[in-house]
Design an enzyme around this catalytic site. Structure first.
Site, PDB file in Angstrom:
ATOM      1  N   TYR A 142     -40.207  55.867  -6.216  1.00 19.87           N
ATOM      2  CA  TYR A 142     -38.770  56.081  -6.060  1.00 19.87           C
ATOM      3  C   TYR A 142     -38.488  57.487  -5.559  1.00 19.87           C
ATOM      4  O   TYR A 142     -39.276  58.408  -5.795  1.00 19.87           O
ATOM      5  CB  TYR A 142     -38.050  55.950  -7.413  1.00 19.87           C
ATOM      6  CG  TYR A 142     -38.069  54.579  -8.017  1.00 19.87           C
ATOM      7  CD1 TYR A 142     -37.028  53.687  -7.769  1.00 19.87           C
ATOM      8  CD2 TYR A 142     -39.103  54.179  -8.872  1.00 19.87           C
ATOM      9  CE1 TYR A 142     -37.018  52.422  -8.345  1.00 19.87           C
ATOM     10  CE2 TYR A 142     -39.105  52.915  -9.452  1.00 19.87           C
ATOM     11  CZ  TYR A 142     -38.066  52.044  -9.187  1.00 19.87           C
ATOM     12  OH  TYR A 142     -38.053  50.808  -9.759  1.00 19.87           O
ATOM     13  N   ASP A 196     -30.792  48.149  -8.448  1.00 21.90           N
ATOM     14  CA  ASP A 196     -29.367  48.148  -8.766  1.00 21.90           C
ATOM     15  C   ASP A 196     -28.552  48.119  -7.482  1.00 21.90           C
ATOM     16  O   ASP A 196     -29.045  48.435  -6.400  1.00 21.90           O
ATOM     17  CB  ASP A 196     -29.000  49.404  -9.572  1.00 21.90           C
ATOM     18  CG  ASP A 196     -29.522  49.328 -11.006  1.00 21.90           C
ATOM     19  OD1 ASP A 196     -29.831  48.209 -11.463  1.00 21.90           O
ATOM     20  OD2 ASP A 196     -29.623  50.390 -11.642  1.00 21.90           O
ATOM     21  N   TYR A 253     -36.866  51.842 -16.017  1.00 23.22           N
ATOM     22  CA  TYR A 253     -35.495  52.142 -15.587  1.00 23.22           C
ATOM     23  C   TYR A 253     -35.407  53.628 -15.255  1.00 23.22           C
ATOM     24  O   TYR A 253     -35.506  54.474 -16.141  1.00 23.22           O
ATOM     25  CB  TYR A 253     -34.498  51.785 -16.694  1.00 23.22           C
ATOM     26  CG  TYR A 253     -34.402  50.315 -16.974  1.00 23.22           C
ATOM     27  CD1 TYR A 253     -33.607  49.488 -16.180  1.00 23.22           C
ATOM     28  CD2 TYR A 253     -35.086  49.740 -18.038  1.00 23.22           C
ATOM     29  CE1 TYR A 253     -33.499  48.124 -16.440  1.00 23.22           C
ATOM     30  CE2 TYR A 253     -34.985  48.382 -18.312  1.00 23.22           C
ATOM     31  CZ  TYR A 253     -34.180  47.582 -17.512  1.00 23.22           C
ATOM     32  OH  TYR A 253     -34.079  46.239 -17.771  1.00 23.22           O
TER      33      TYR A 253
END
Ligand SMILES: [Zn+2]
Ligand SMILES: [Zn+2]
Length: 421
Positions: A305, A241, A377
């Site tokens: 992440y 993003d 996501y």
């Protein structure tokens, strides 16, 4: 066996007559055709076959005594092989502005010639398209000292030798590498203004863009300049993003330069040039093939992440331990997030979380290191997306959490997803 009768109907030149039997005997069409005609002429002289002798003479046999017909234009080749030098000059003029290492000749034959070929063909025939392409290719290769390449030509030279039309197809140059995005707020690809679609309006301050810069442009513009290409396309191995940083070993990408005039560029220097930007960095630039673009776009890699999470209530160390255990090797059922529903089909994807490490930052904040399948996501894994992602960090803690900051810290190459939809 050999169809000499055809010569009475059509005055085929030596090369074209030889081409009718092009797959027999290891010699050129010219020698094959000439030899066949001479042998037939000898036989026709012995047999006093006037009609055949005249037909042979019309098709260019000069050795027959007492018969001297006017030589007619060959209806198959119409002299294209005699015009190769002229076409070569024009091709050299057209390609002189392009750097290329390999080429391919694309031969275009008019419909009426193809129909004629269909009418006279034998099972041993070679097509005129094939012979012209091969012969012109050899001539050009000798002249410019470059190789023809059927698989991956840098440039395709299209020629219609009958109309003498020539046009170039300059194939893209592909460069692969990895990028790191060190700041937030930059989209991966060019993003046009939603109001004017790029024309420029008051909403975008007449820039035509929603975001002034993108990873694609930071990497693409210097490459475009160095290669003097027309345009470029950026293909990433997935995307992060706008507000997510891409750190660690970087994300693989392929950049495609359309119609480059220069191909032999110094990638090390280019890397330095791009990295002056400071917001985006590239590493491991190397030339690649079109197929690398397909691989990069379609193979999902596992990722690690780092997320900074805000929770409305205080979260204890014990709760974080429980969270780590609950998410270990856990399959996540994720319905398409609400925020991307406008561009993605509404369906449930199953992605796996392999490992989570949770560390408390302060009363309402903790940090997560999440090792998971590509395509999960993360913002929704944390918030739960109003029950569309199950389980989620929020549902396990039974406290509403949101992702405040997100970074990709590793793209695991060679580790594809454990389970795909
Ligand atoms: Zn001919
Ligand atoms: Zn606008």
């Amino acid at each position: 066996m050999i169809n000499y009768e055809i010569l009475k109907k059509y005055p085929l030149c030596d090369r074209c007559f030889g081409r009718l039997y092009g797959k027999v005997l290891n010699t050129t069409n010219l020698v094959r055709g000439k030899s066949l005609k001479i042998a037939k002429a000898i036989e026709a002289e012995i047999n006093k076959d006037e009609e055949m002798l005249k037909a042979l003479s019309r098709s260019g046999v000069k050795e027959i005594r007492g018969v001297d017909e006017e030589v007619k234009e060959c209806p198959w080749c119409k002299g294209i092989f005699n015009r190769m030098d002229k076409l070569l000059e024009e091709v050299l003029e057209k390609v002189k502005d392009y750097e290329f290492n390999t080429f391919l000749i694309g031969t275009h034959i008019p419909e009426e010639i193809k129909e004629f070929e269909e009418e006279i063909k034998t099972e041993y025939m070679e097509s005129i398209k094939q012979e012209f392409g091969r012969e012109f290719g050899k001539l050009l290769a000798r002249t410019i000292n470059k190789k023809p390449d059927k698989e991956n030509p840098d440039i395709v030279i299209h020629i219609n030798p009958y109309t003498e039309e020539i046009w170039l197809q300059v194939n893209p140059l592909f460069i692969k590498g990895r990028y790191r995005k060190l700041v937030r707020g930059i989209p991966q690809t060019r993003w046009l203004c939603g109001f004017c679609k790029g024309k420029g309006c008051v909403y975008c301050n007449f820039t035509g863009k929603k975001y002034l810069v993108s990873v694609e442009e930071i990497i693409g513009e210097p490459i475009l300049k160095a290669t003097k290409g027309k345009d470029y396309r950026f293909h990433g191995a997935g995307r992060e993003d706008i507000d997510v940083r891409m750190l660690g070993n970087g994300r693989p990408f392929v950049i495609e330069i359309k119609e480059p005039r220069i191909r032999n560029i110094n990638l090390k220097k280019l890397e330095e040039e791009i990295n002056k930007d400071g917001r985006v960095e590239v590493l491991n630039l190397e030339f690649c093939r079109r197929k690398d673009k397909v691989i990069i776009k379609n193979v999902p890699h596992k990722k690690t992440y780092r997320a900074l999470v805000y929770c409305e209530d205080e979260v204890s160390e014990e709760e974080l331990k429980k969270l780590e255990e609950e998410l270990k090797n856990r399959e996540i059922y994720q319905r398409t997030p609400k925020r991307v529903l406008h561009r993605r089909a509404d369906l449930v994807r199953v992605r796996k979380v392999y490992k989570v490490e949770a560390n408390k930052v302060d009363r309402n904040h903790f940090e997560l290191i999440i090792y998971c399948d590509g395509g999960l996501y993360i913002k929704e894994l944390i918030s739960g997306d109003e029950g569309r992602t199950k389980p989620s960090v929020s549902s396990i803690l039974n406290k509403q959490c949101i992702c405040k900051e997100l970074d990709v810290i590793k793209v695991h190459d060679g580790e594809t997803n454990g389970r795909n939809e």
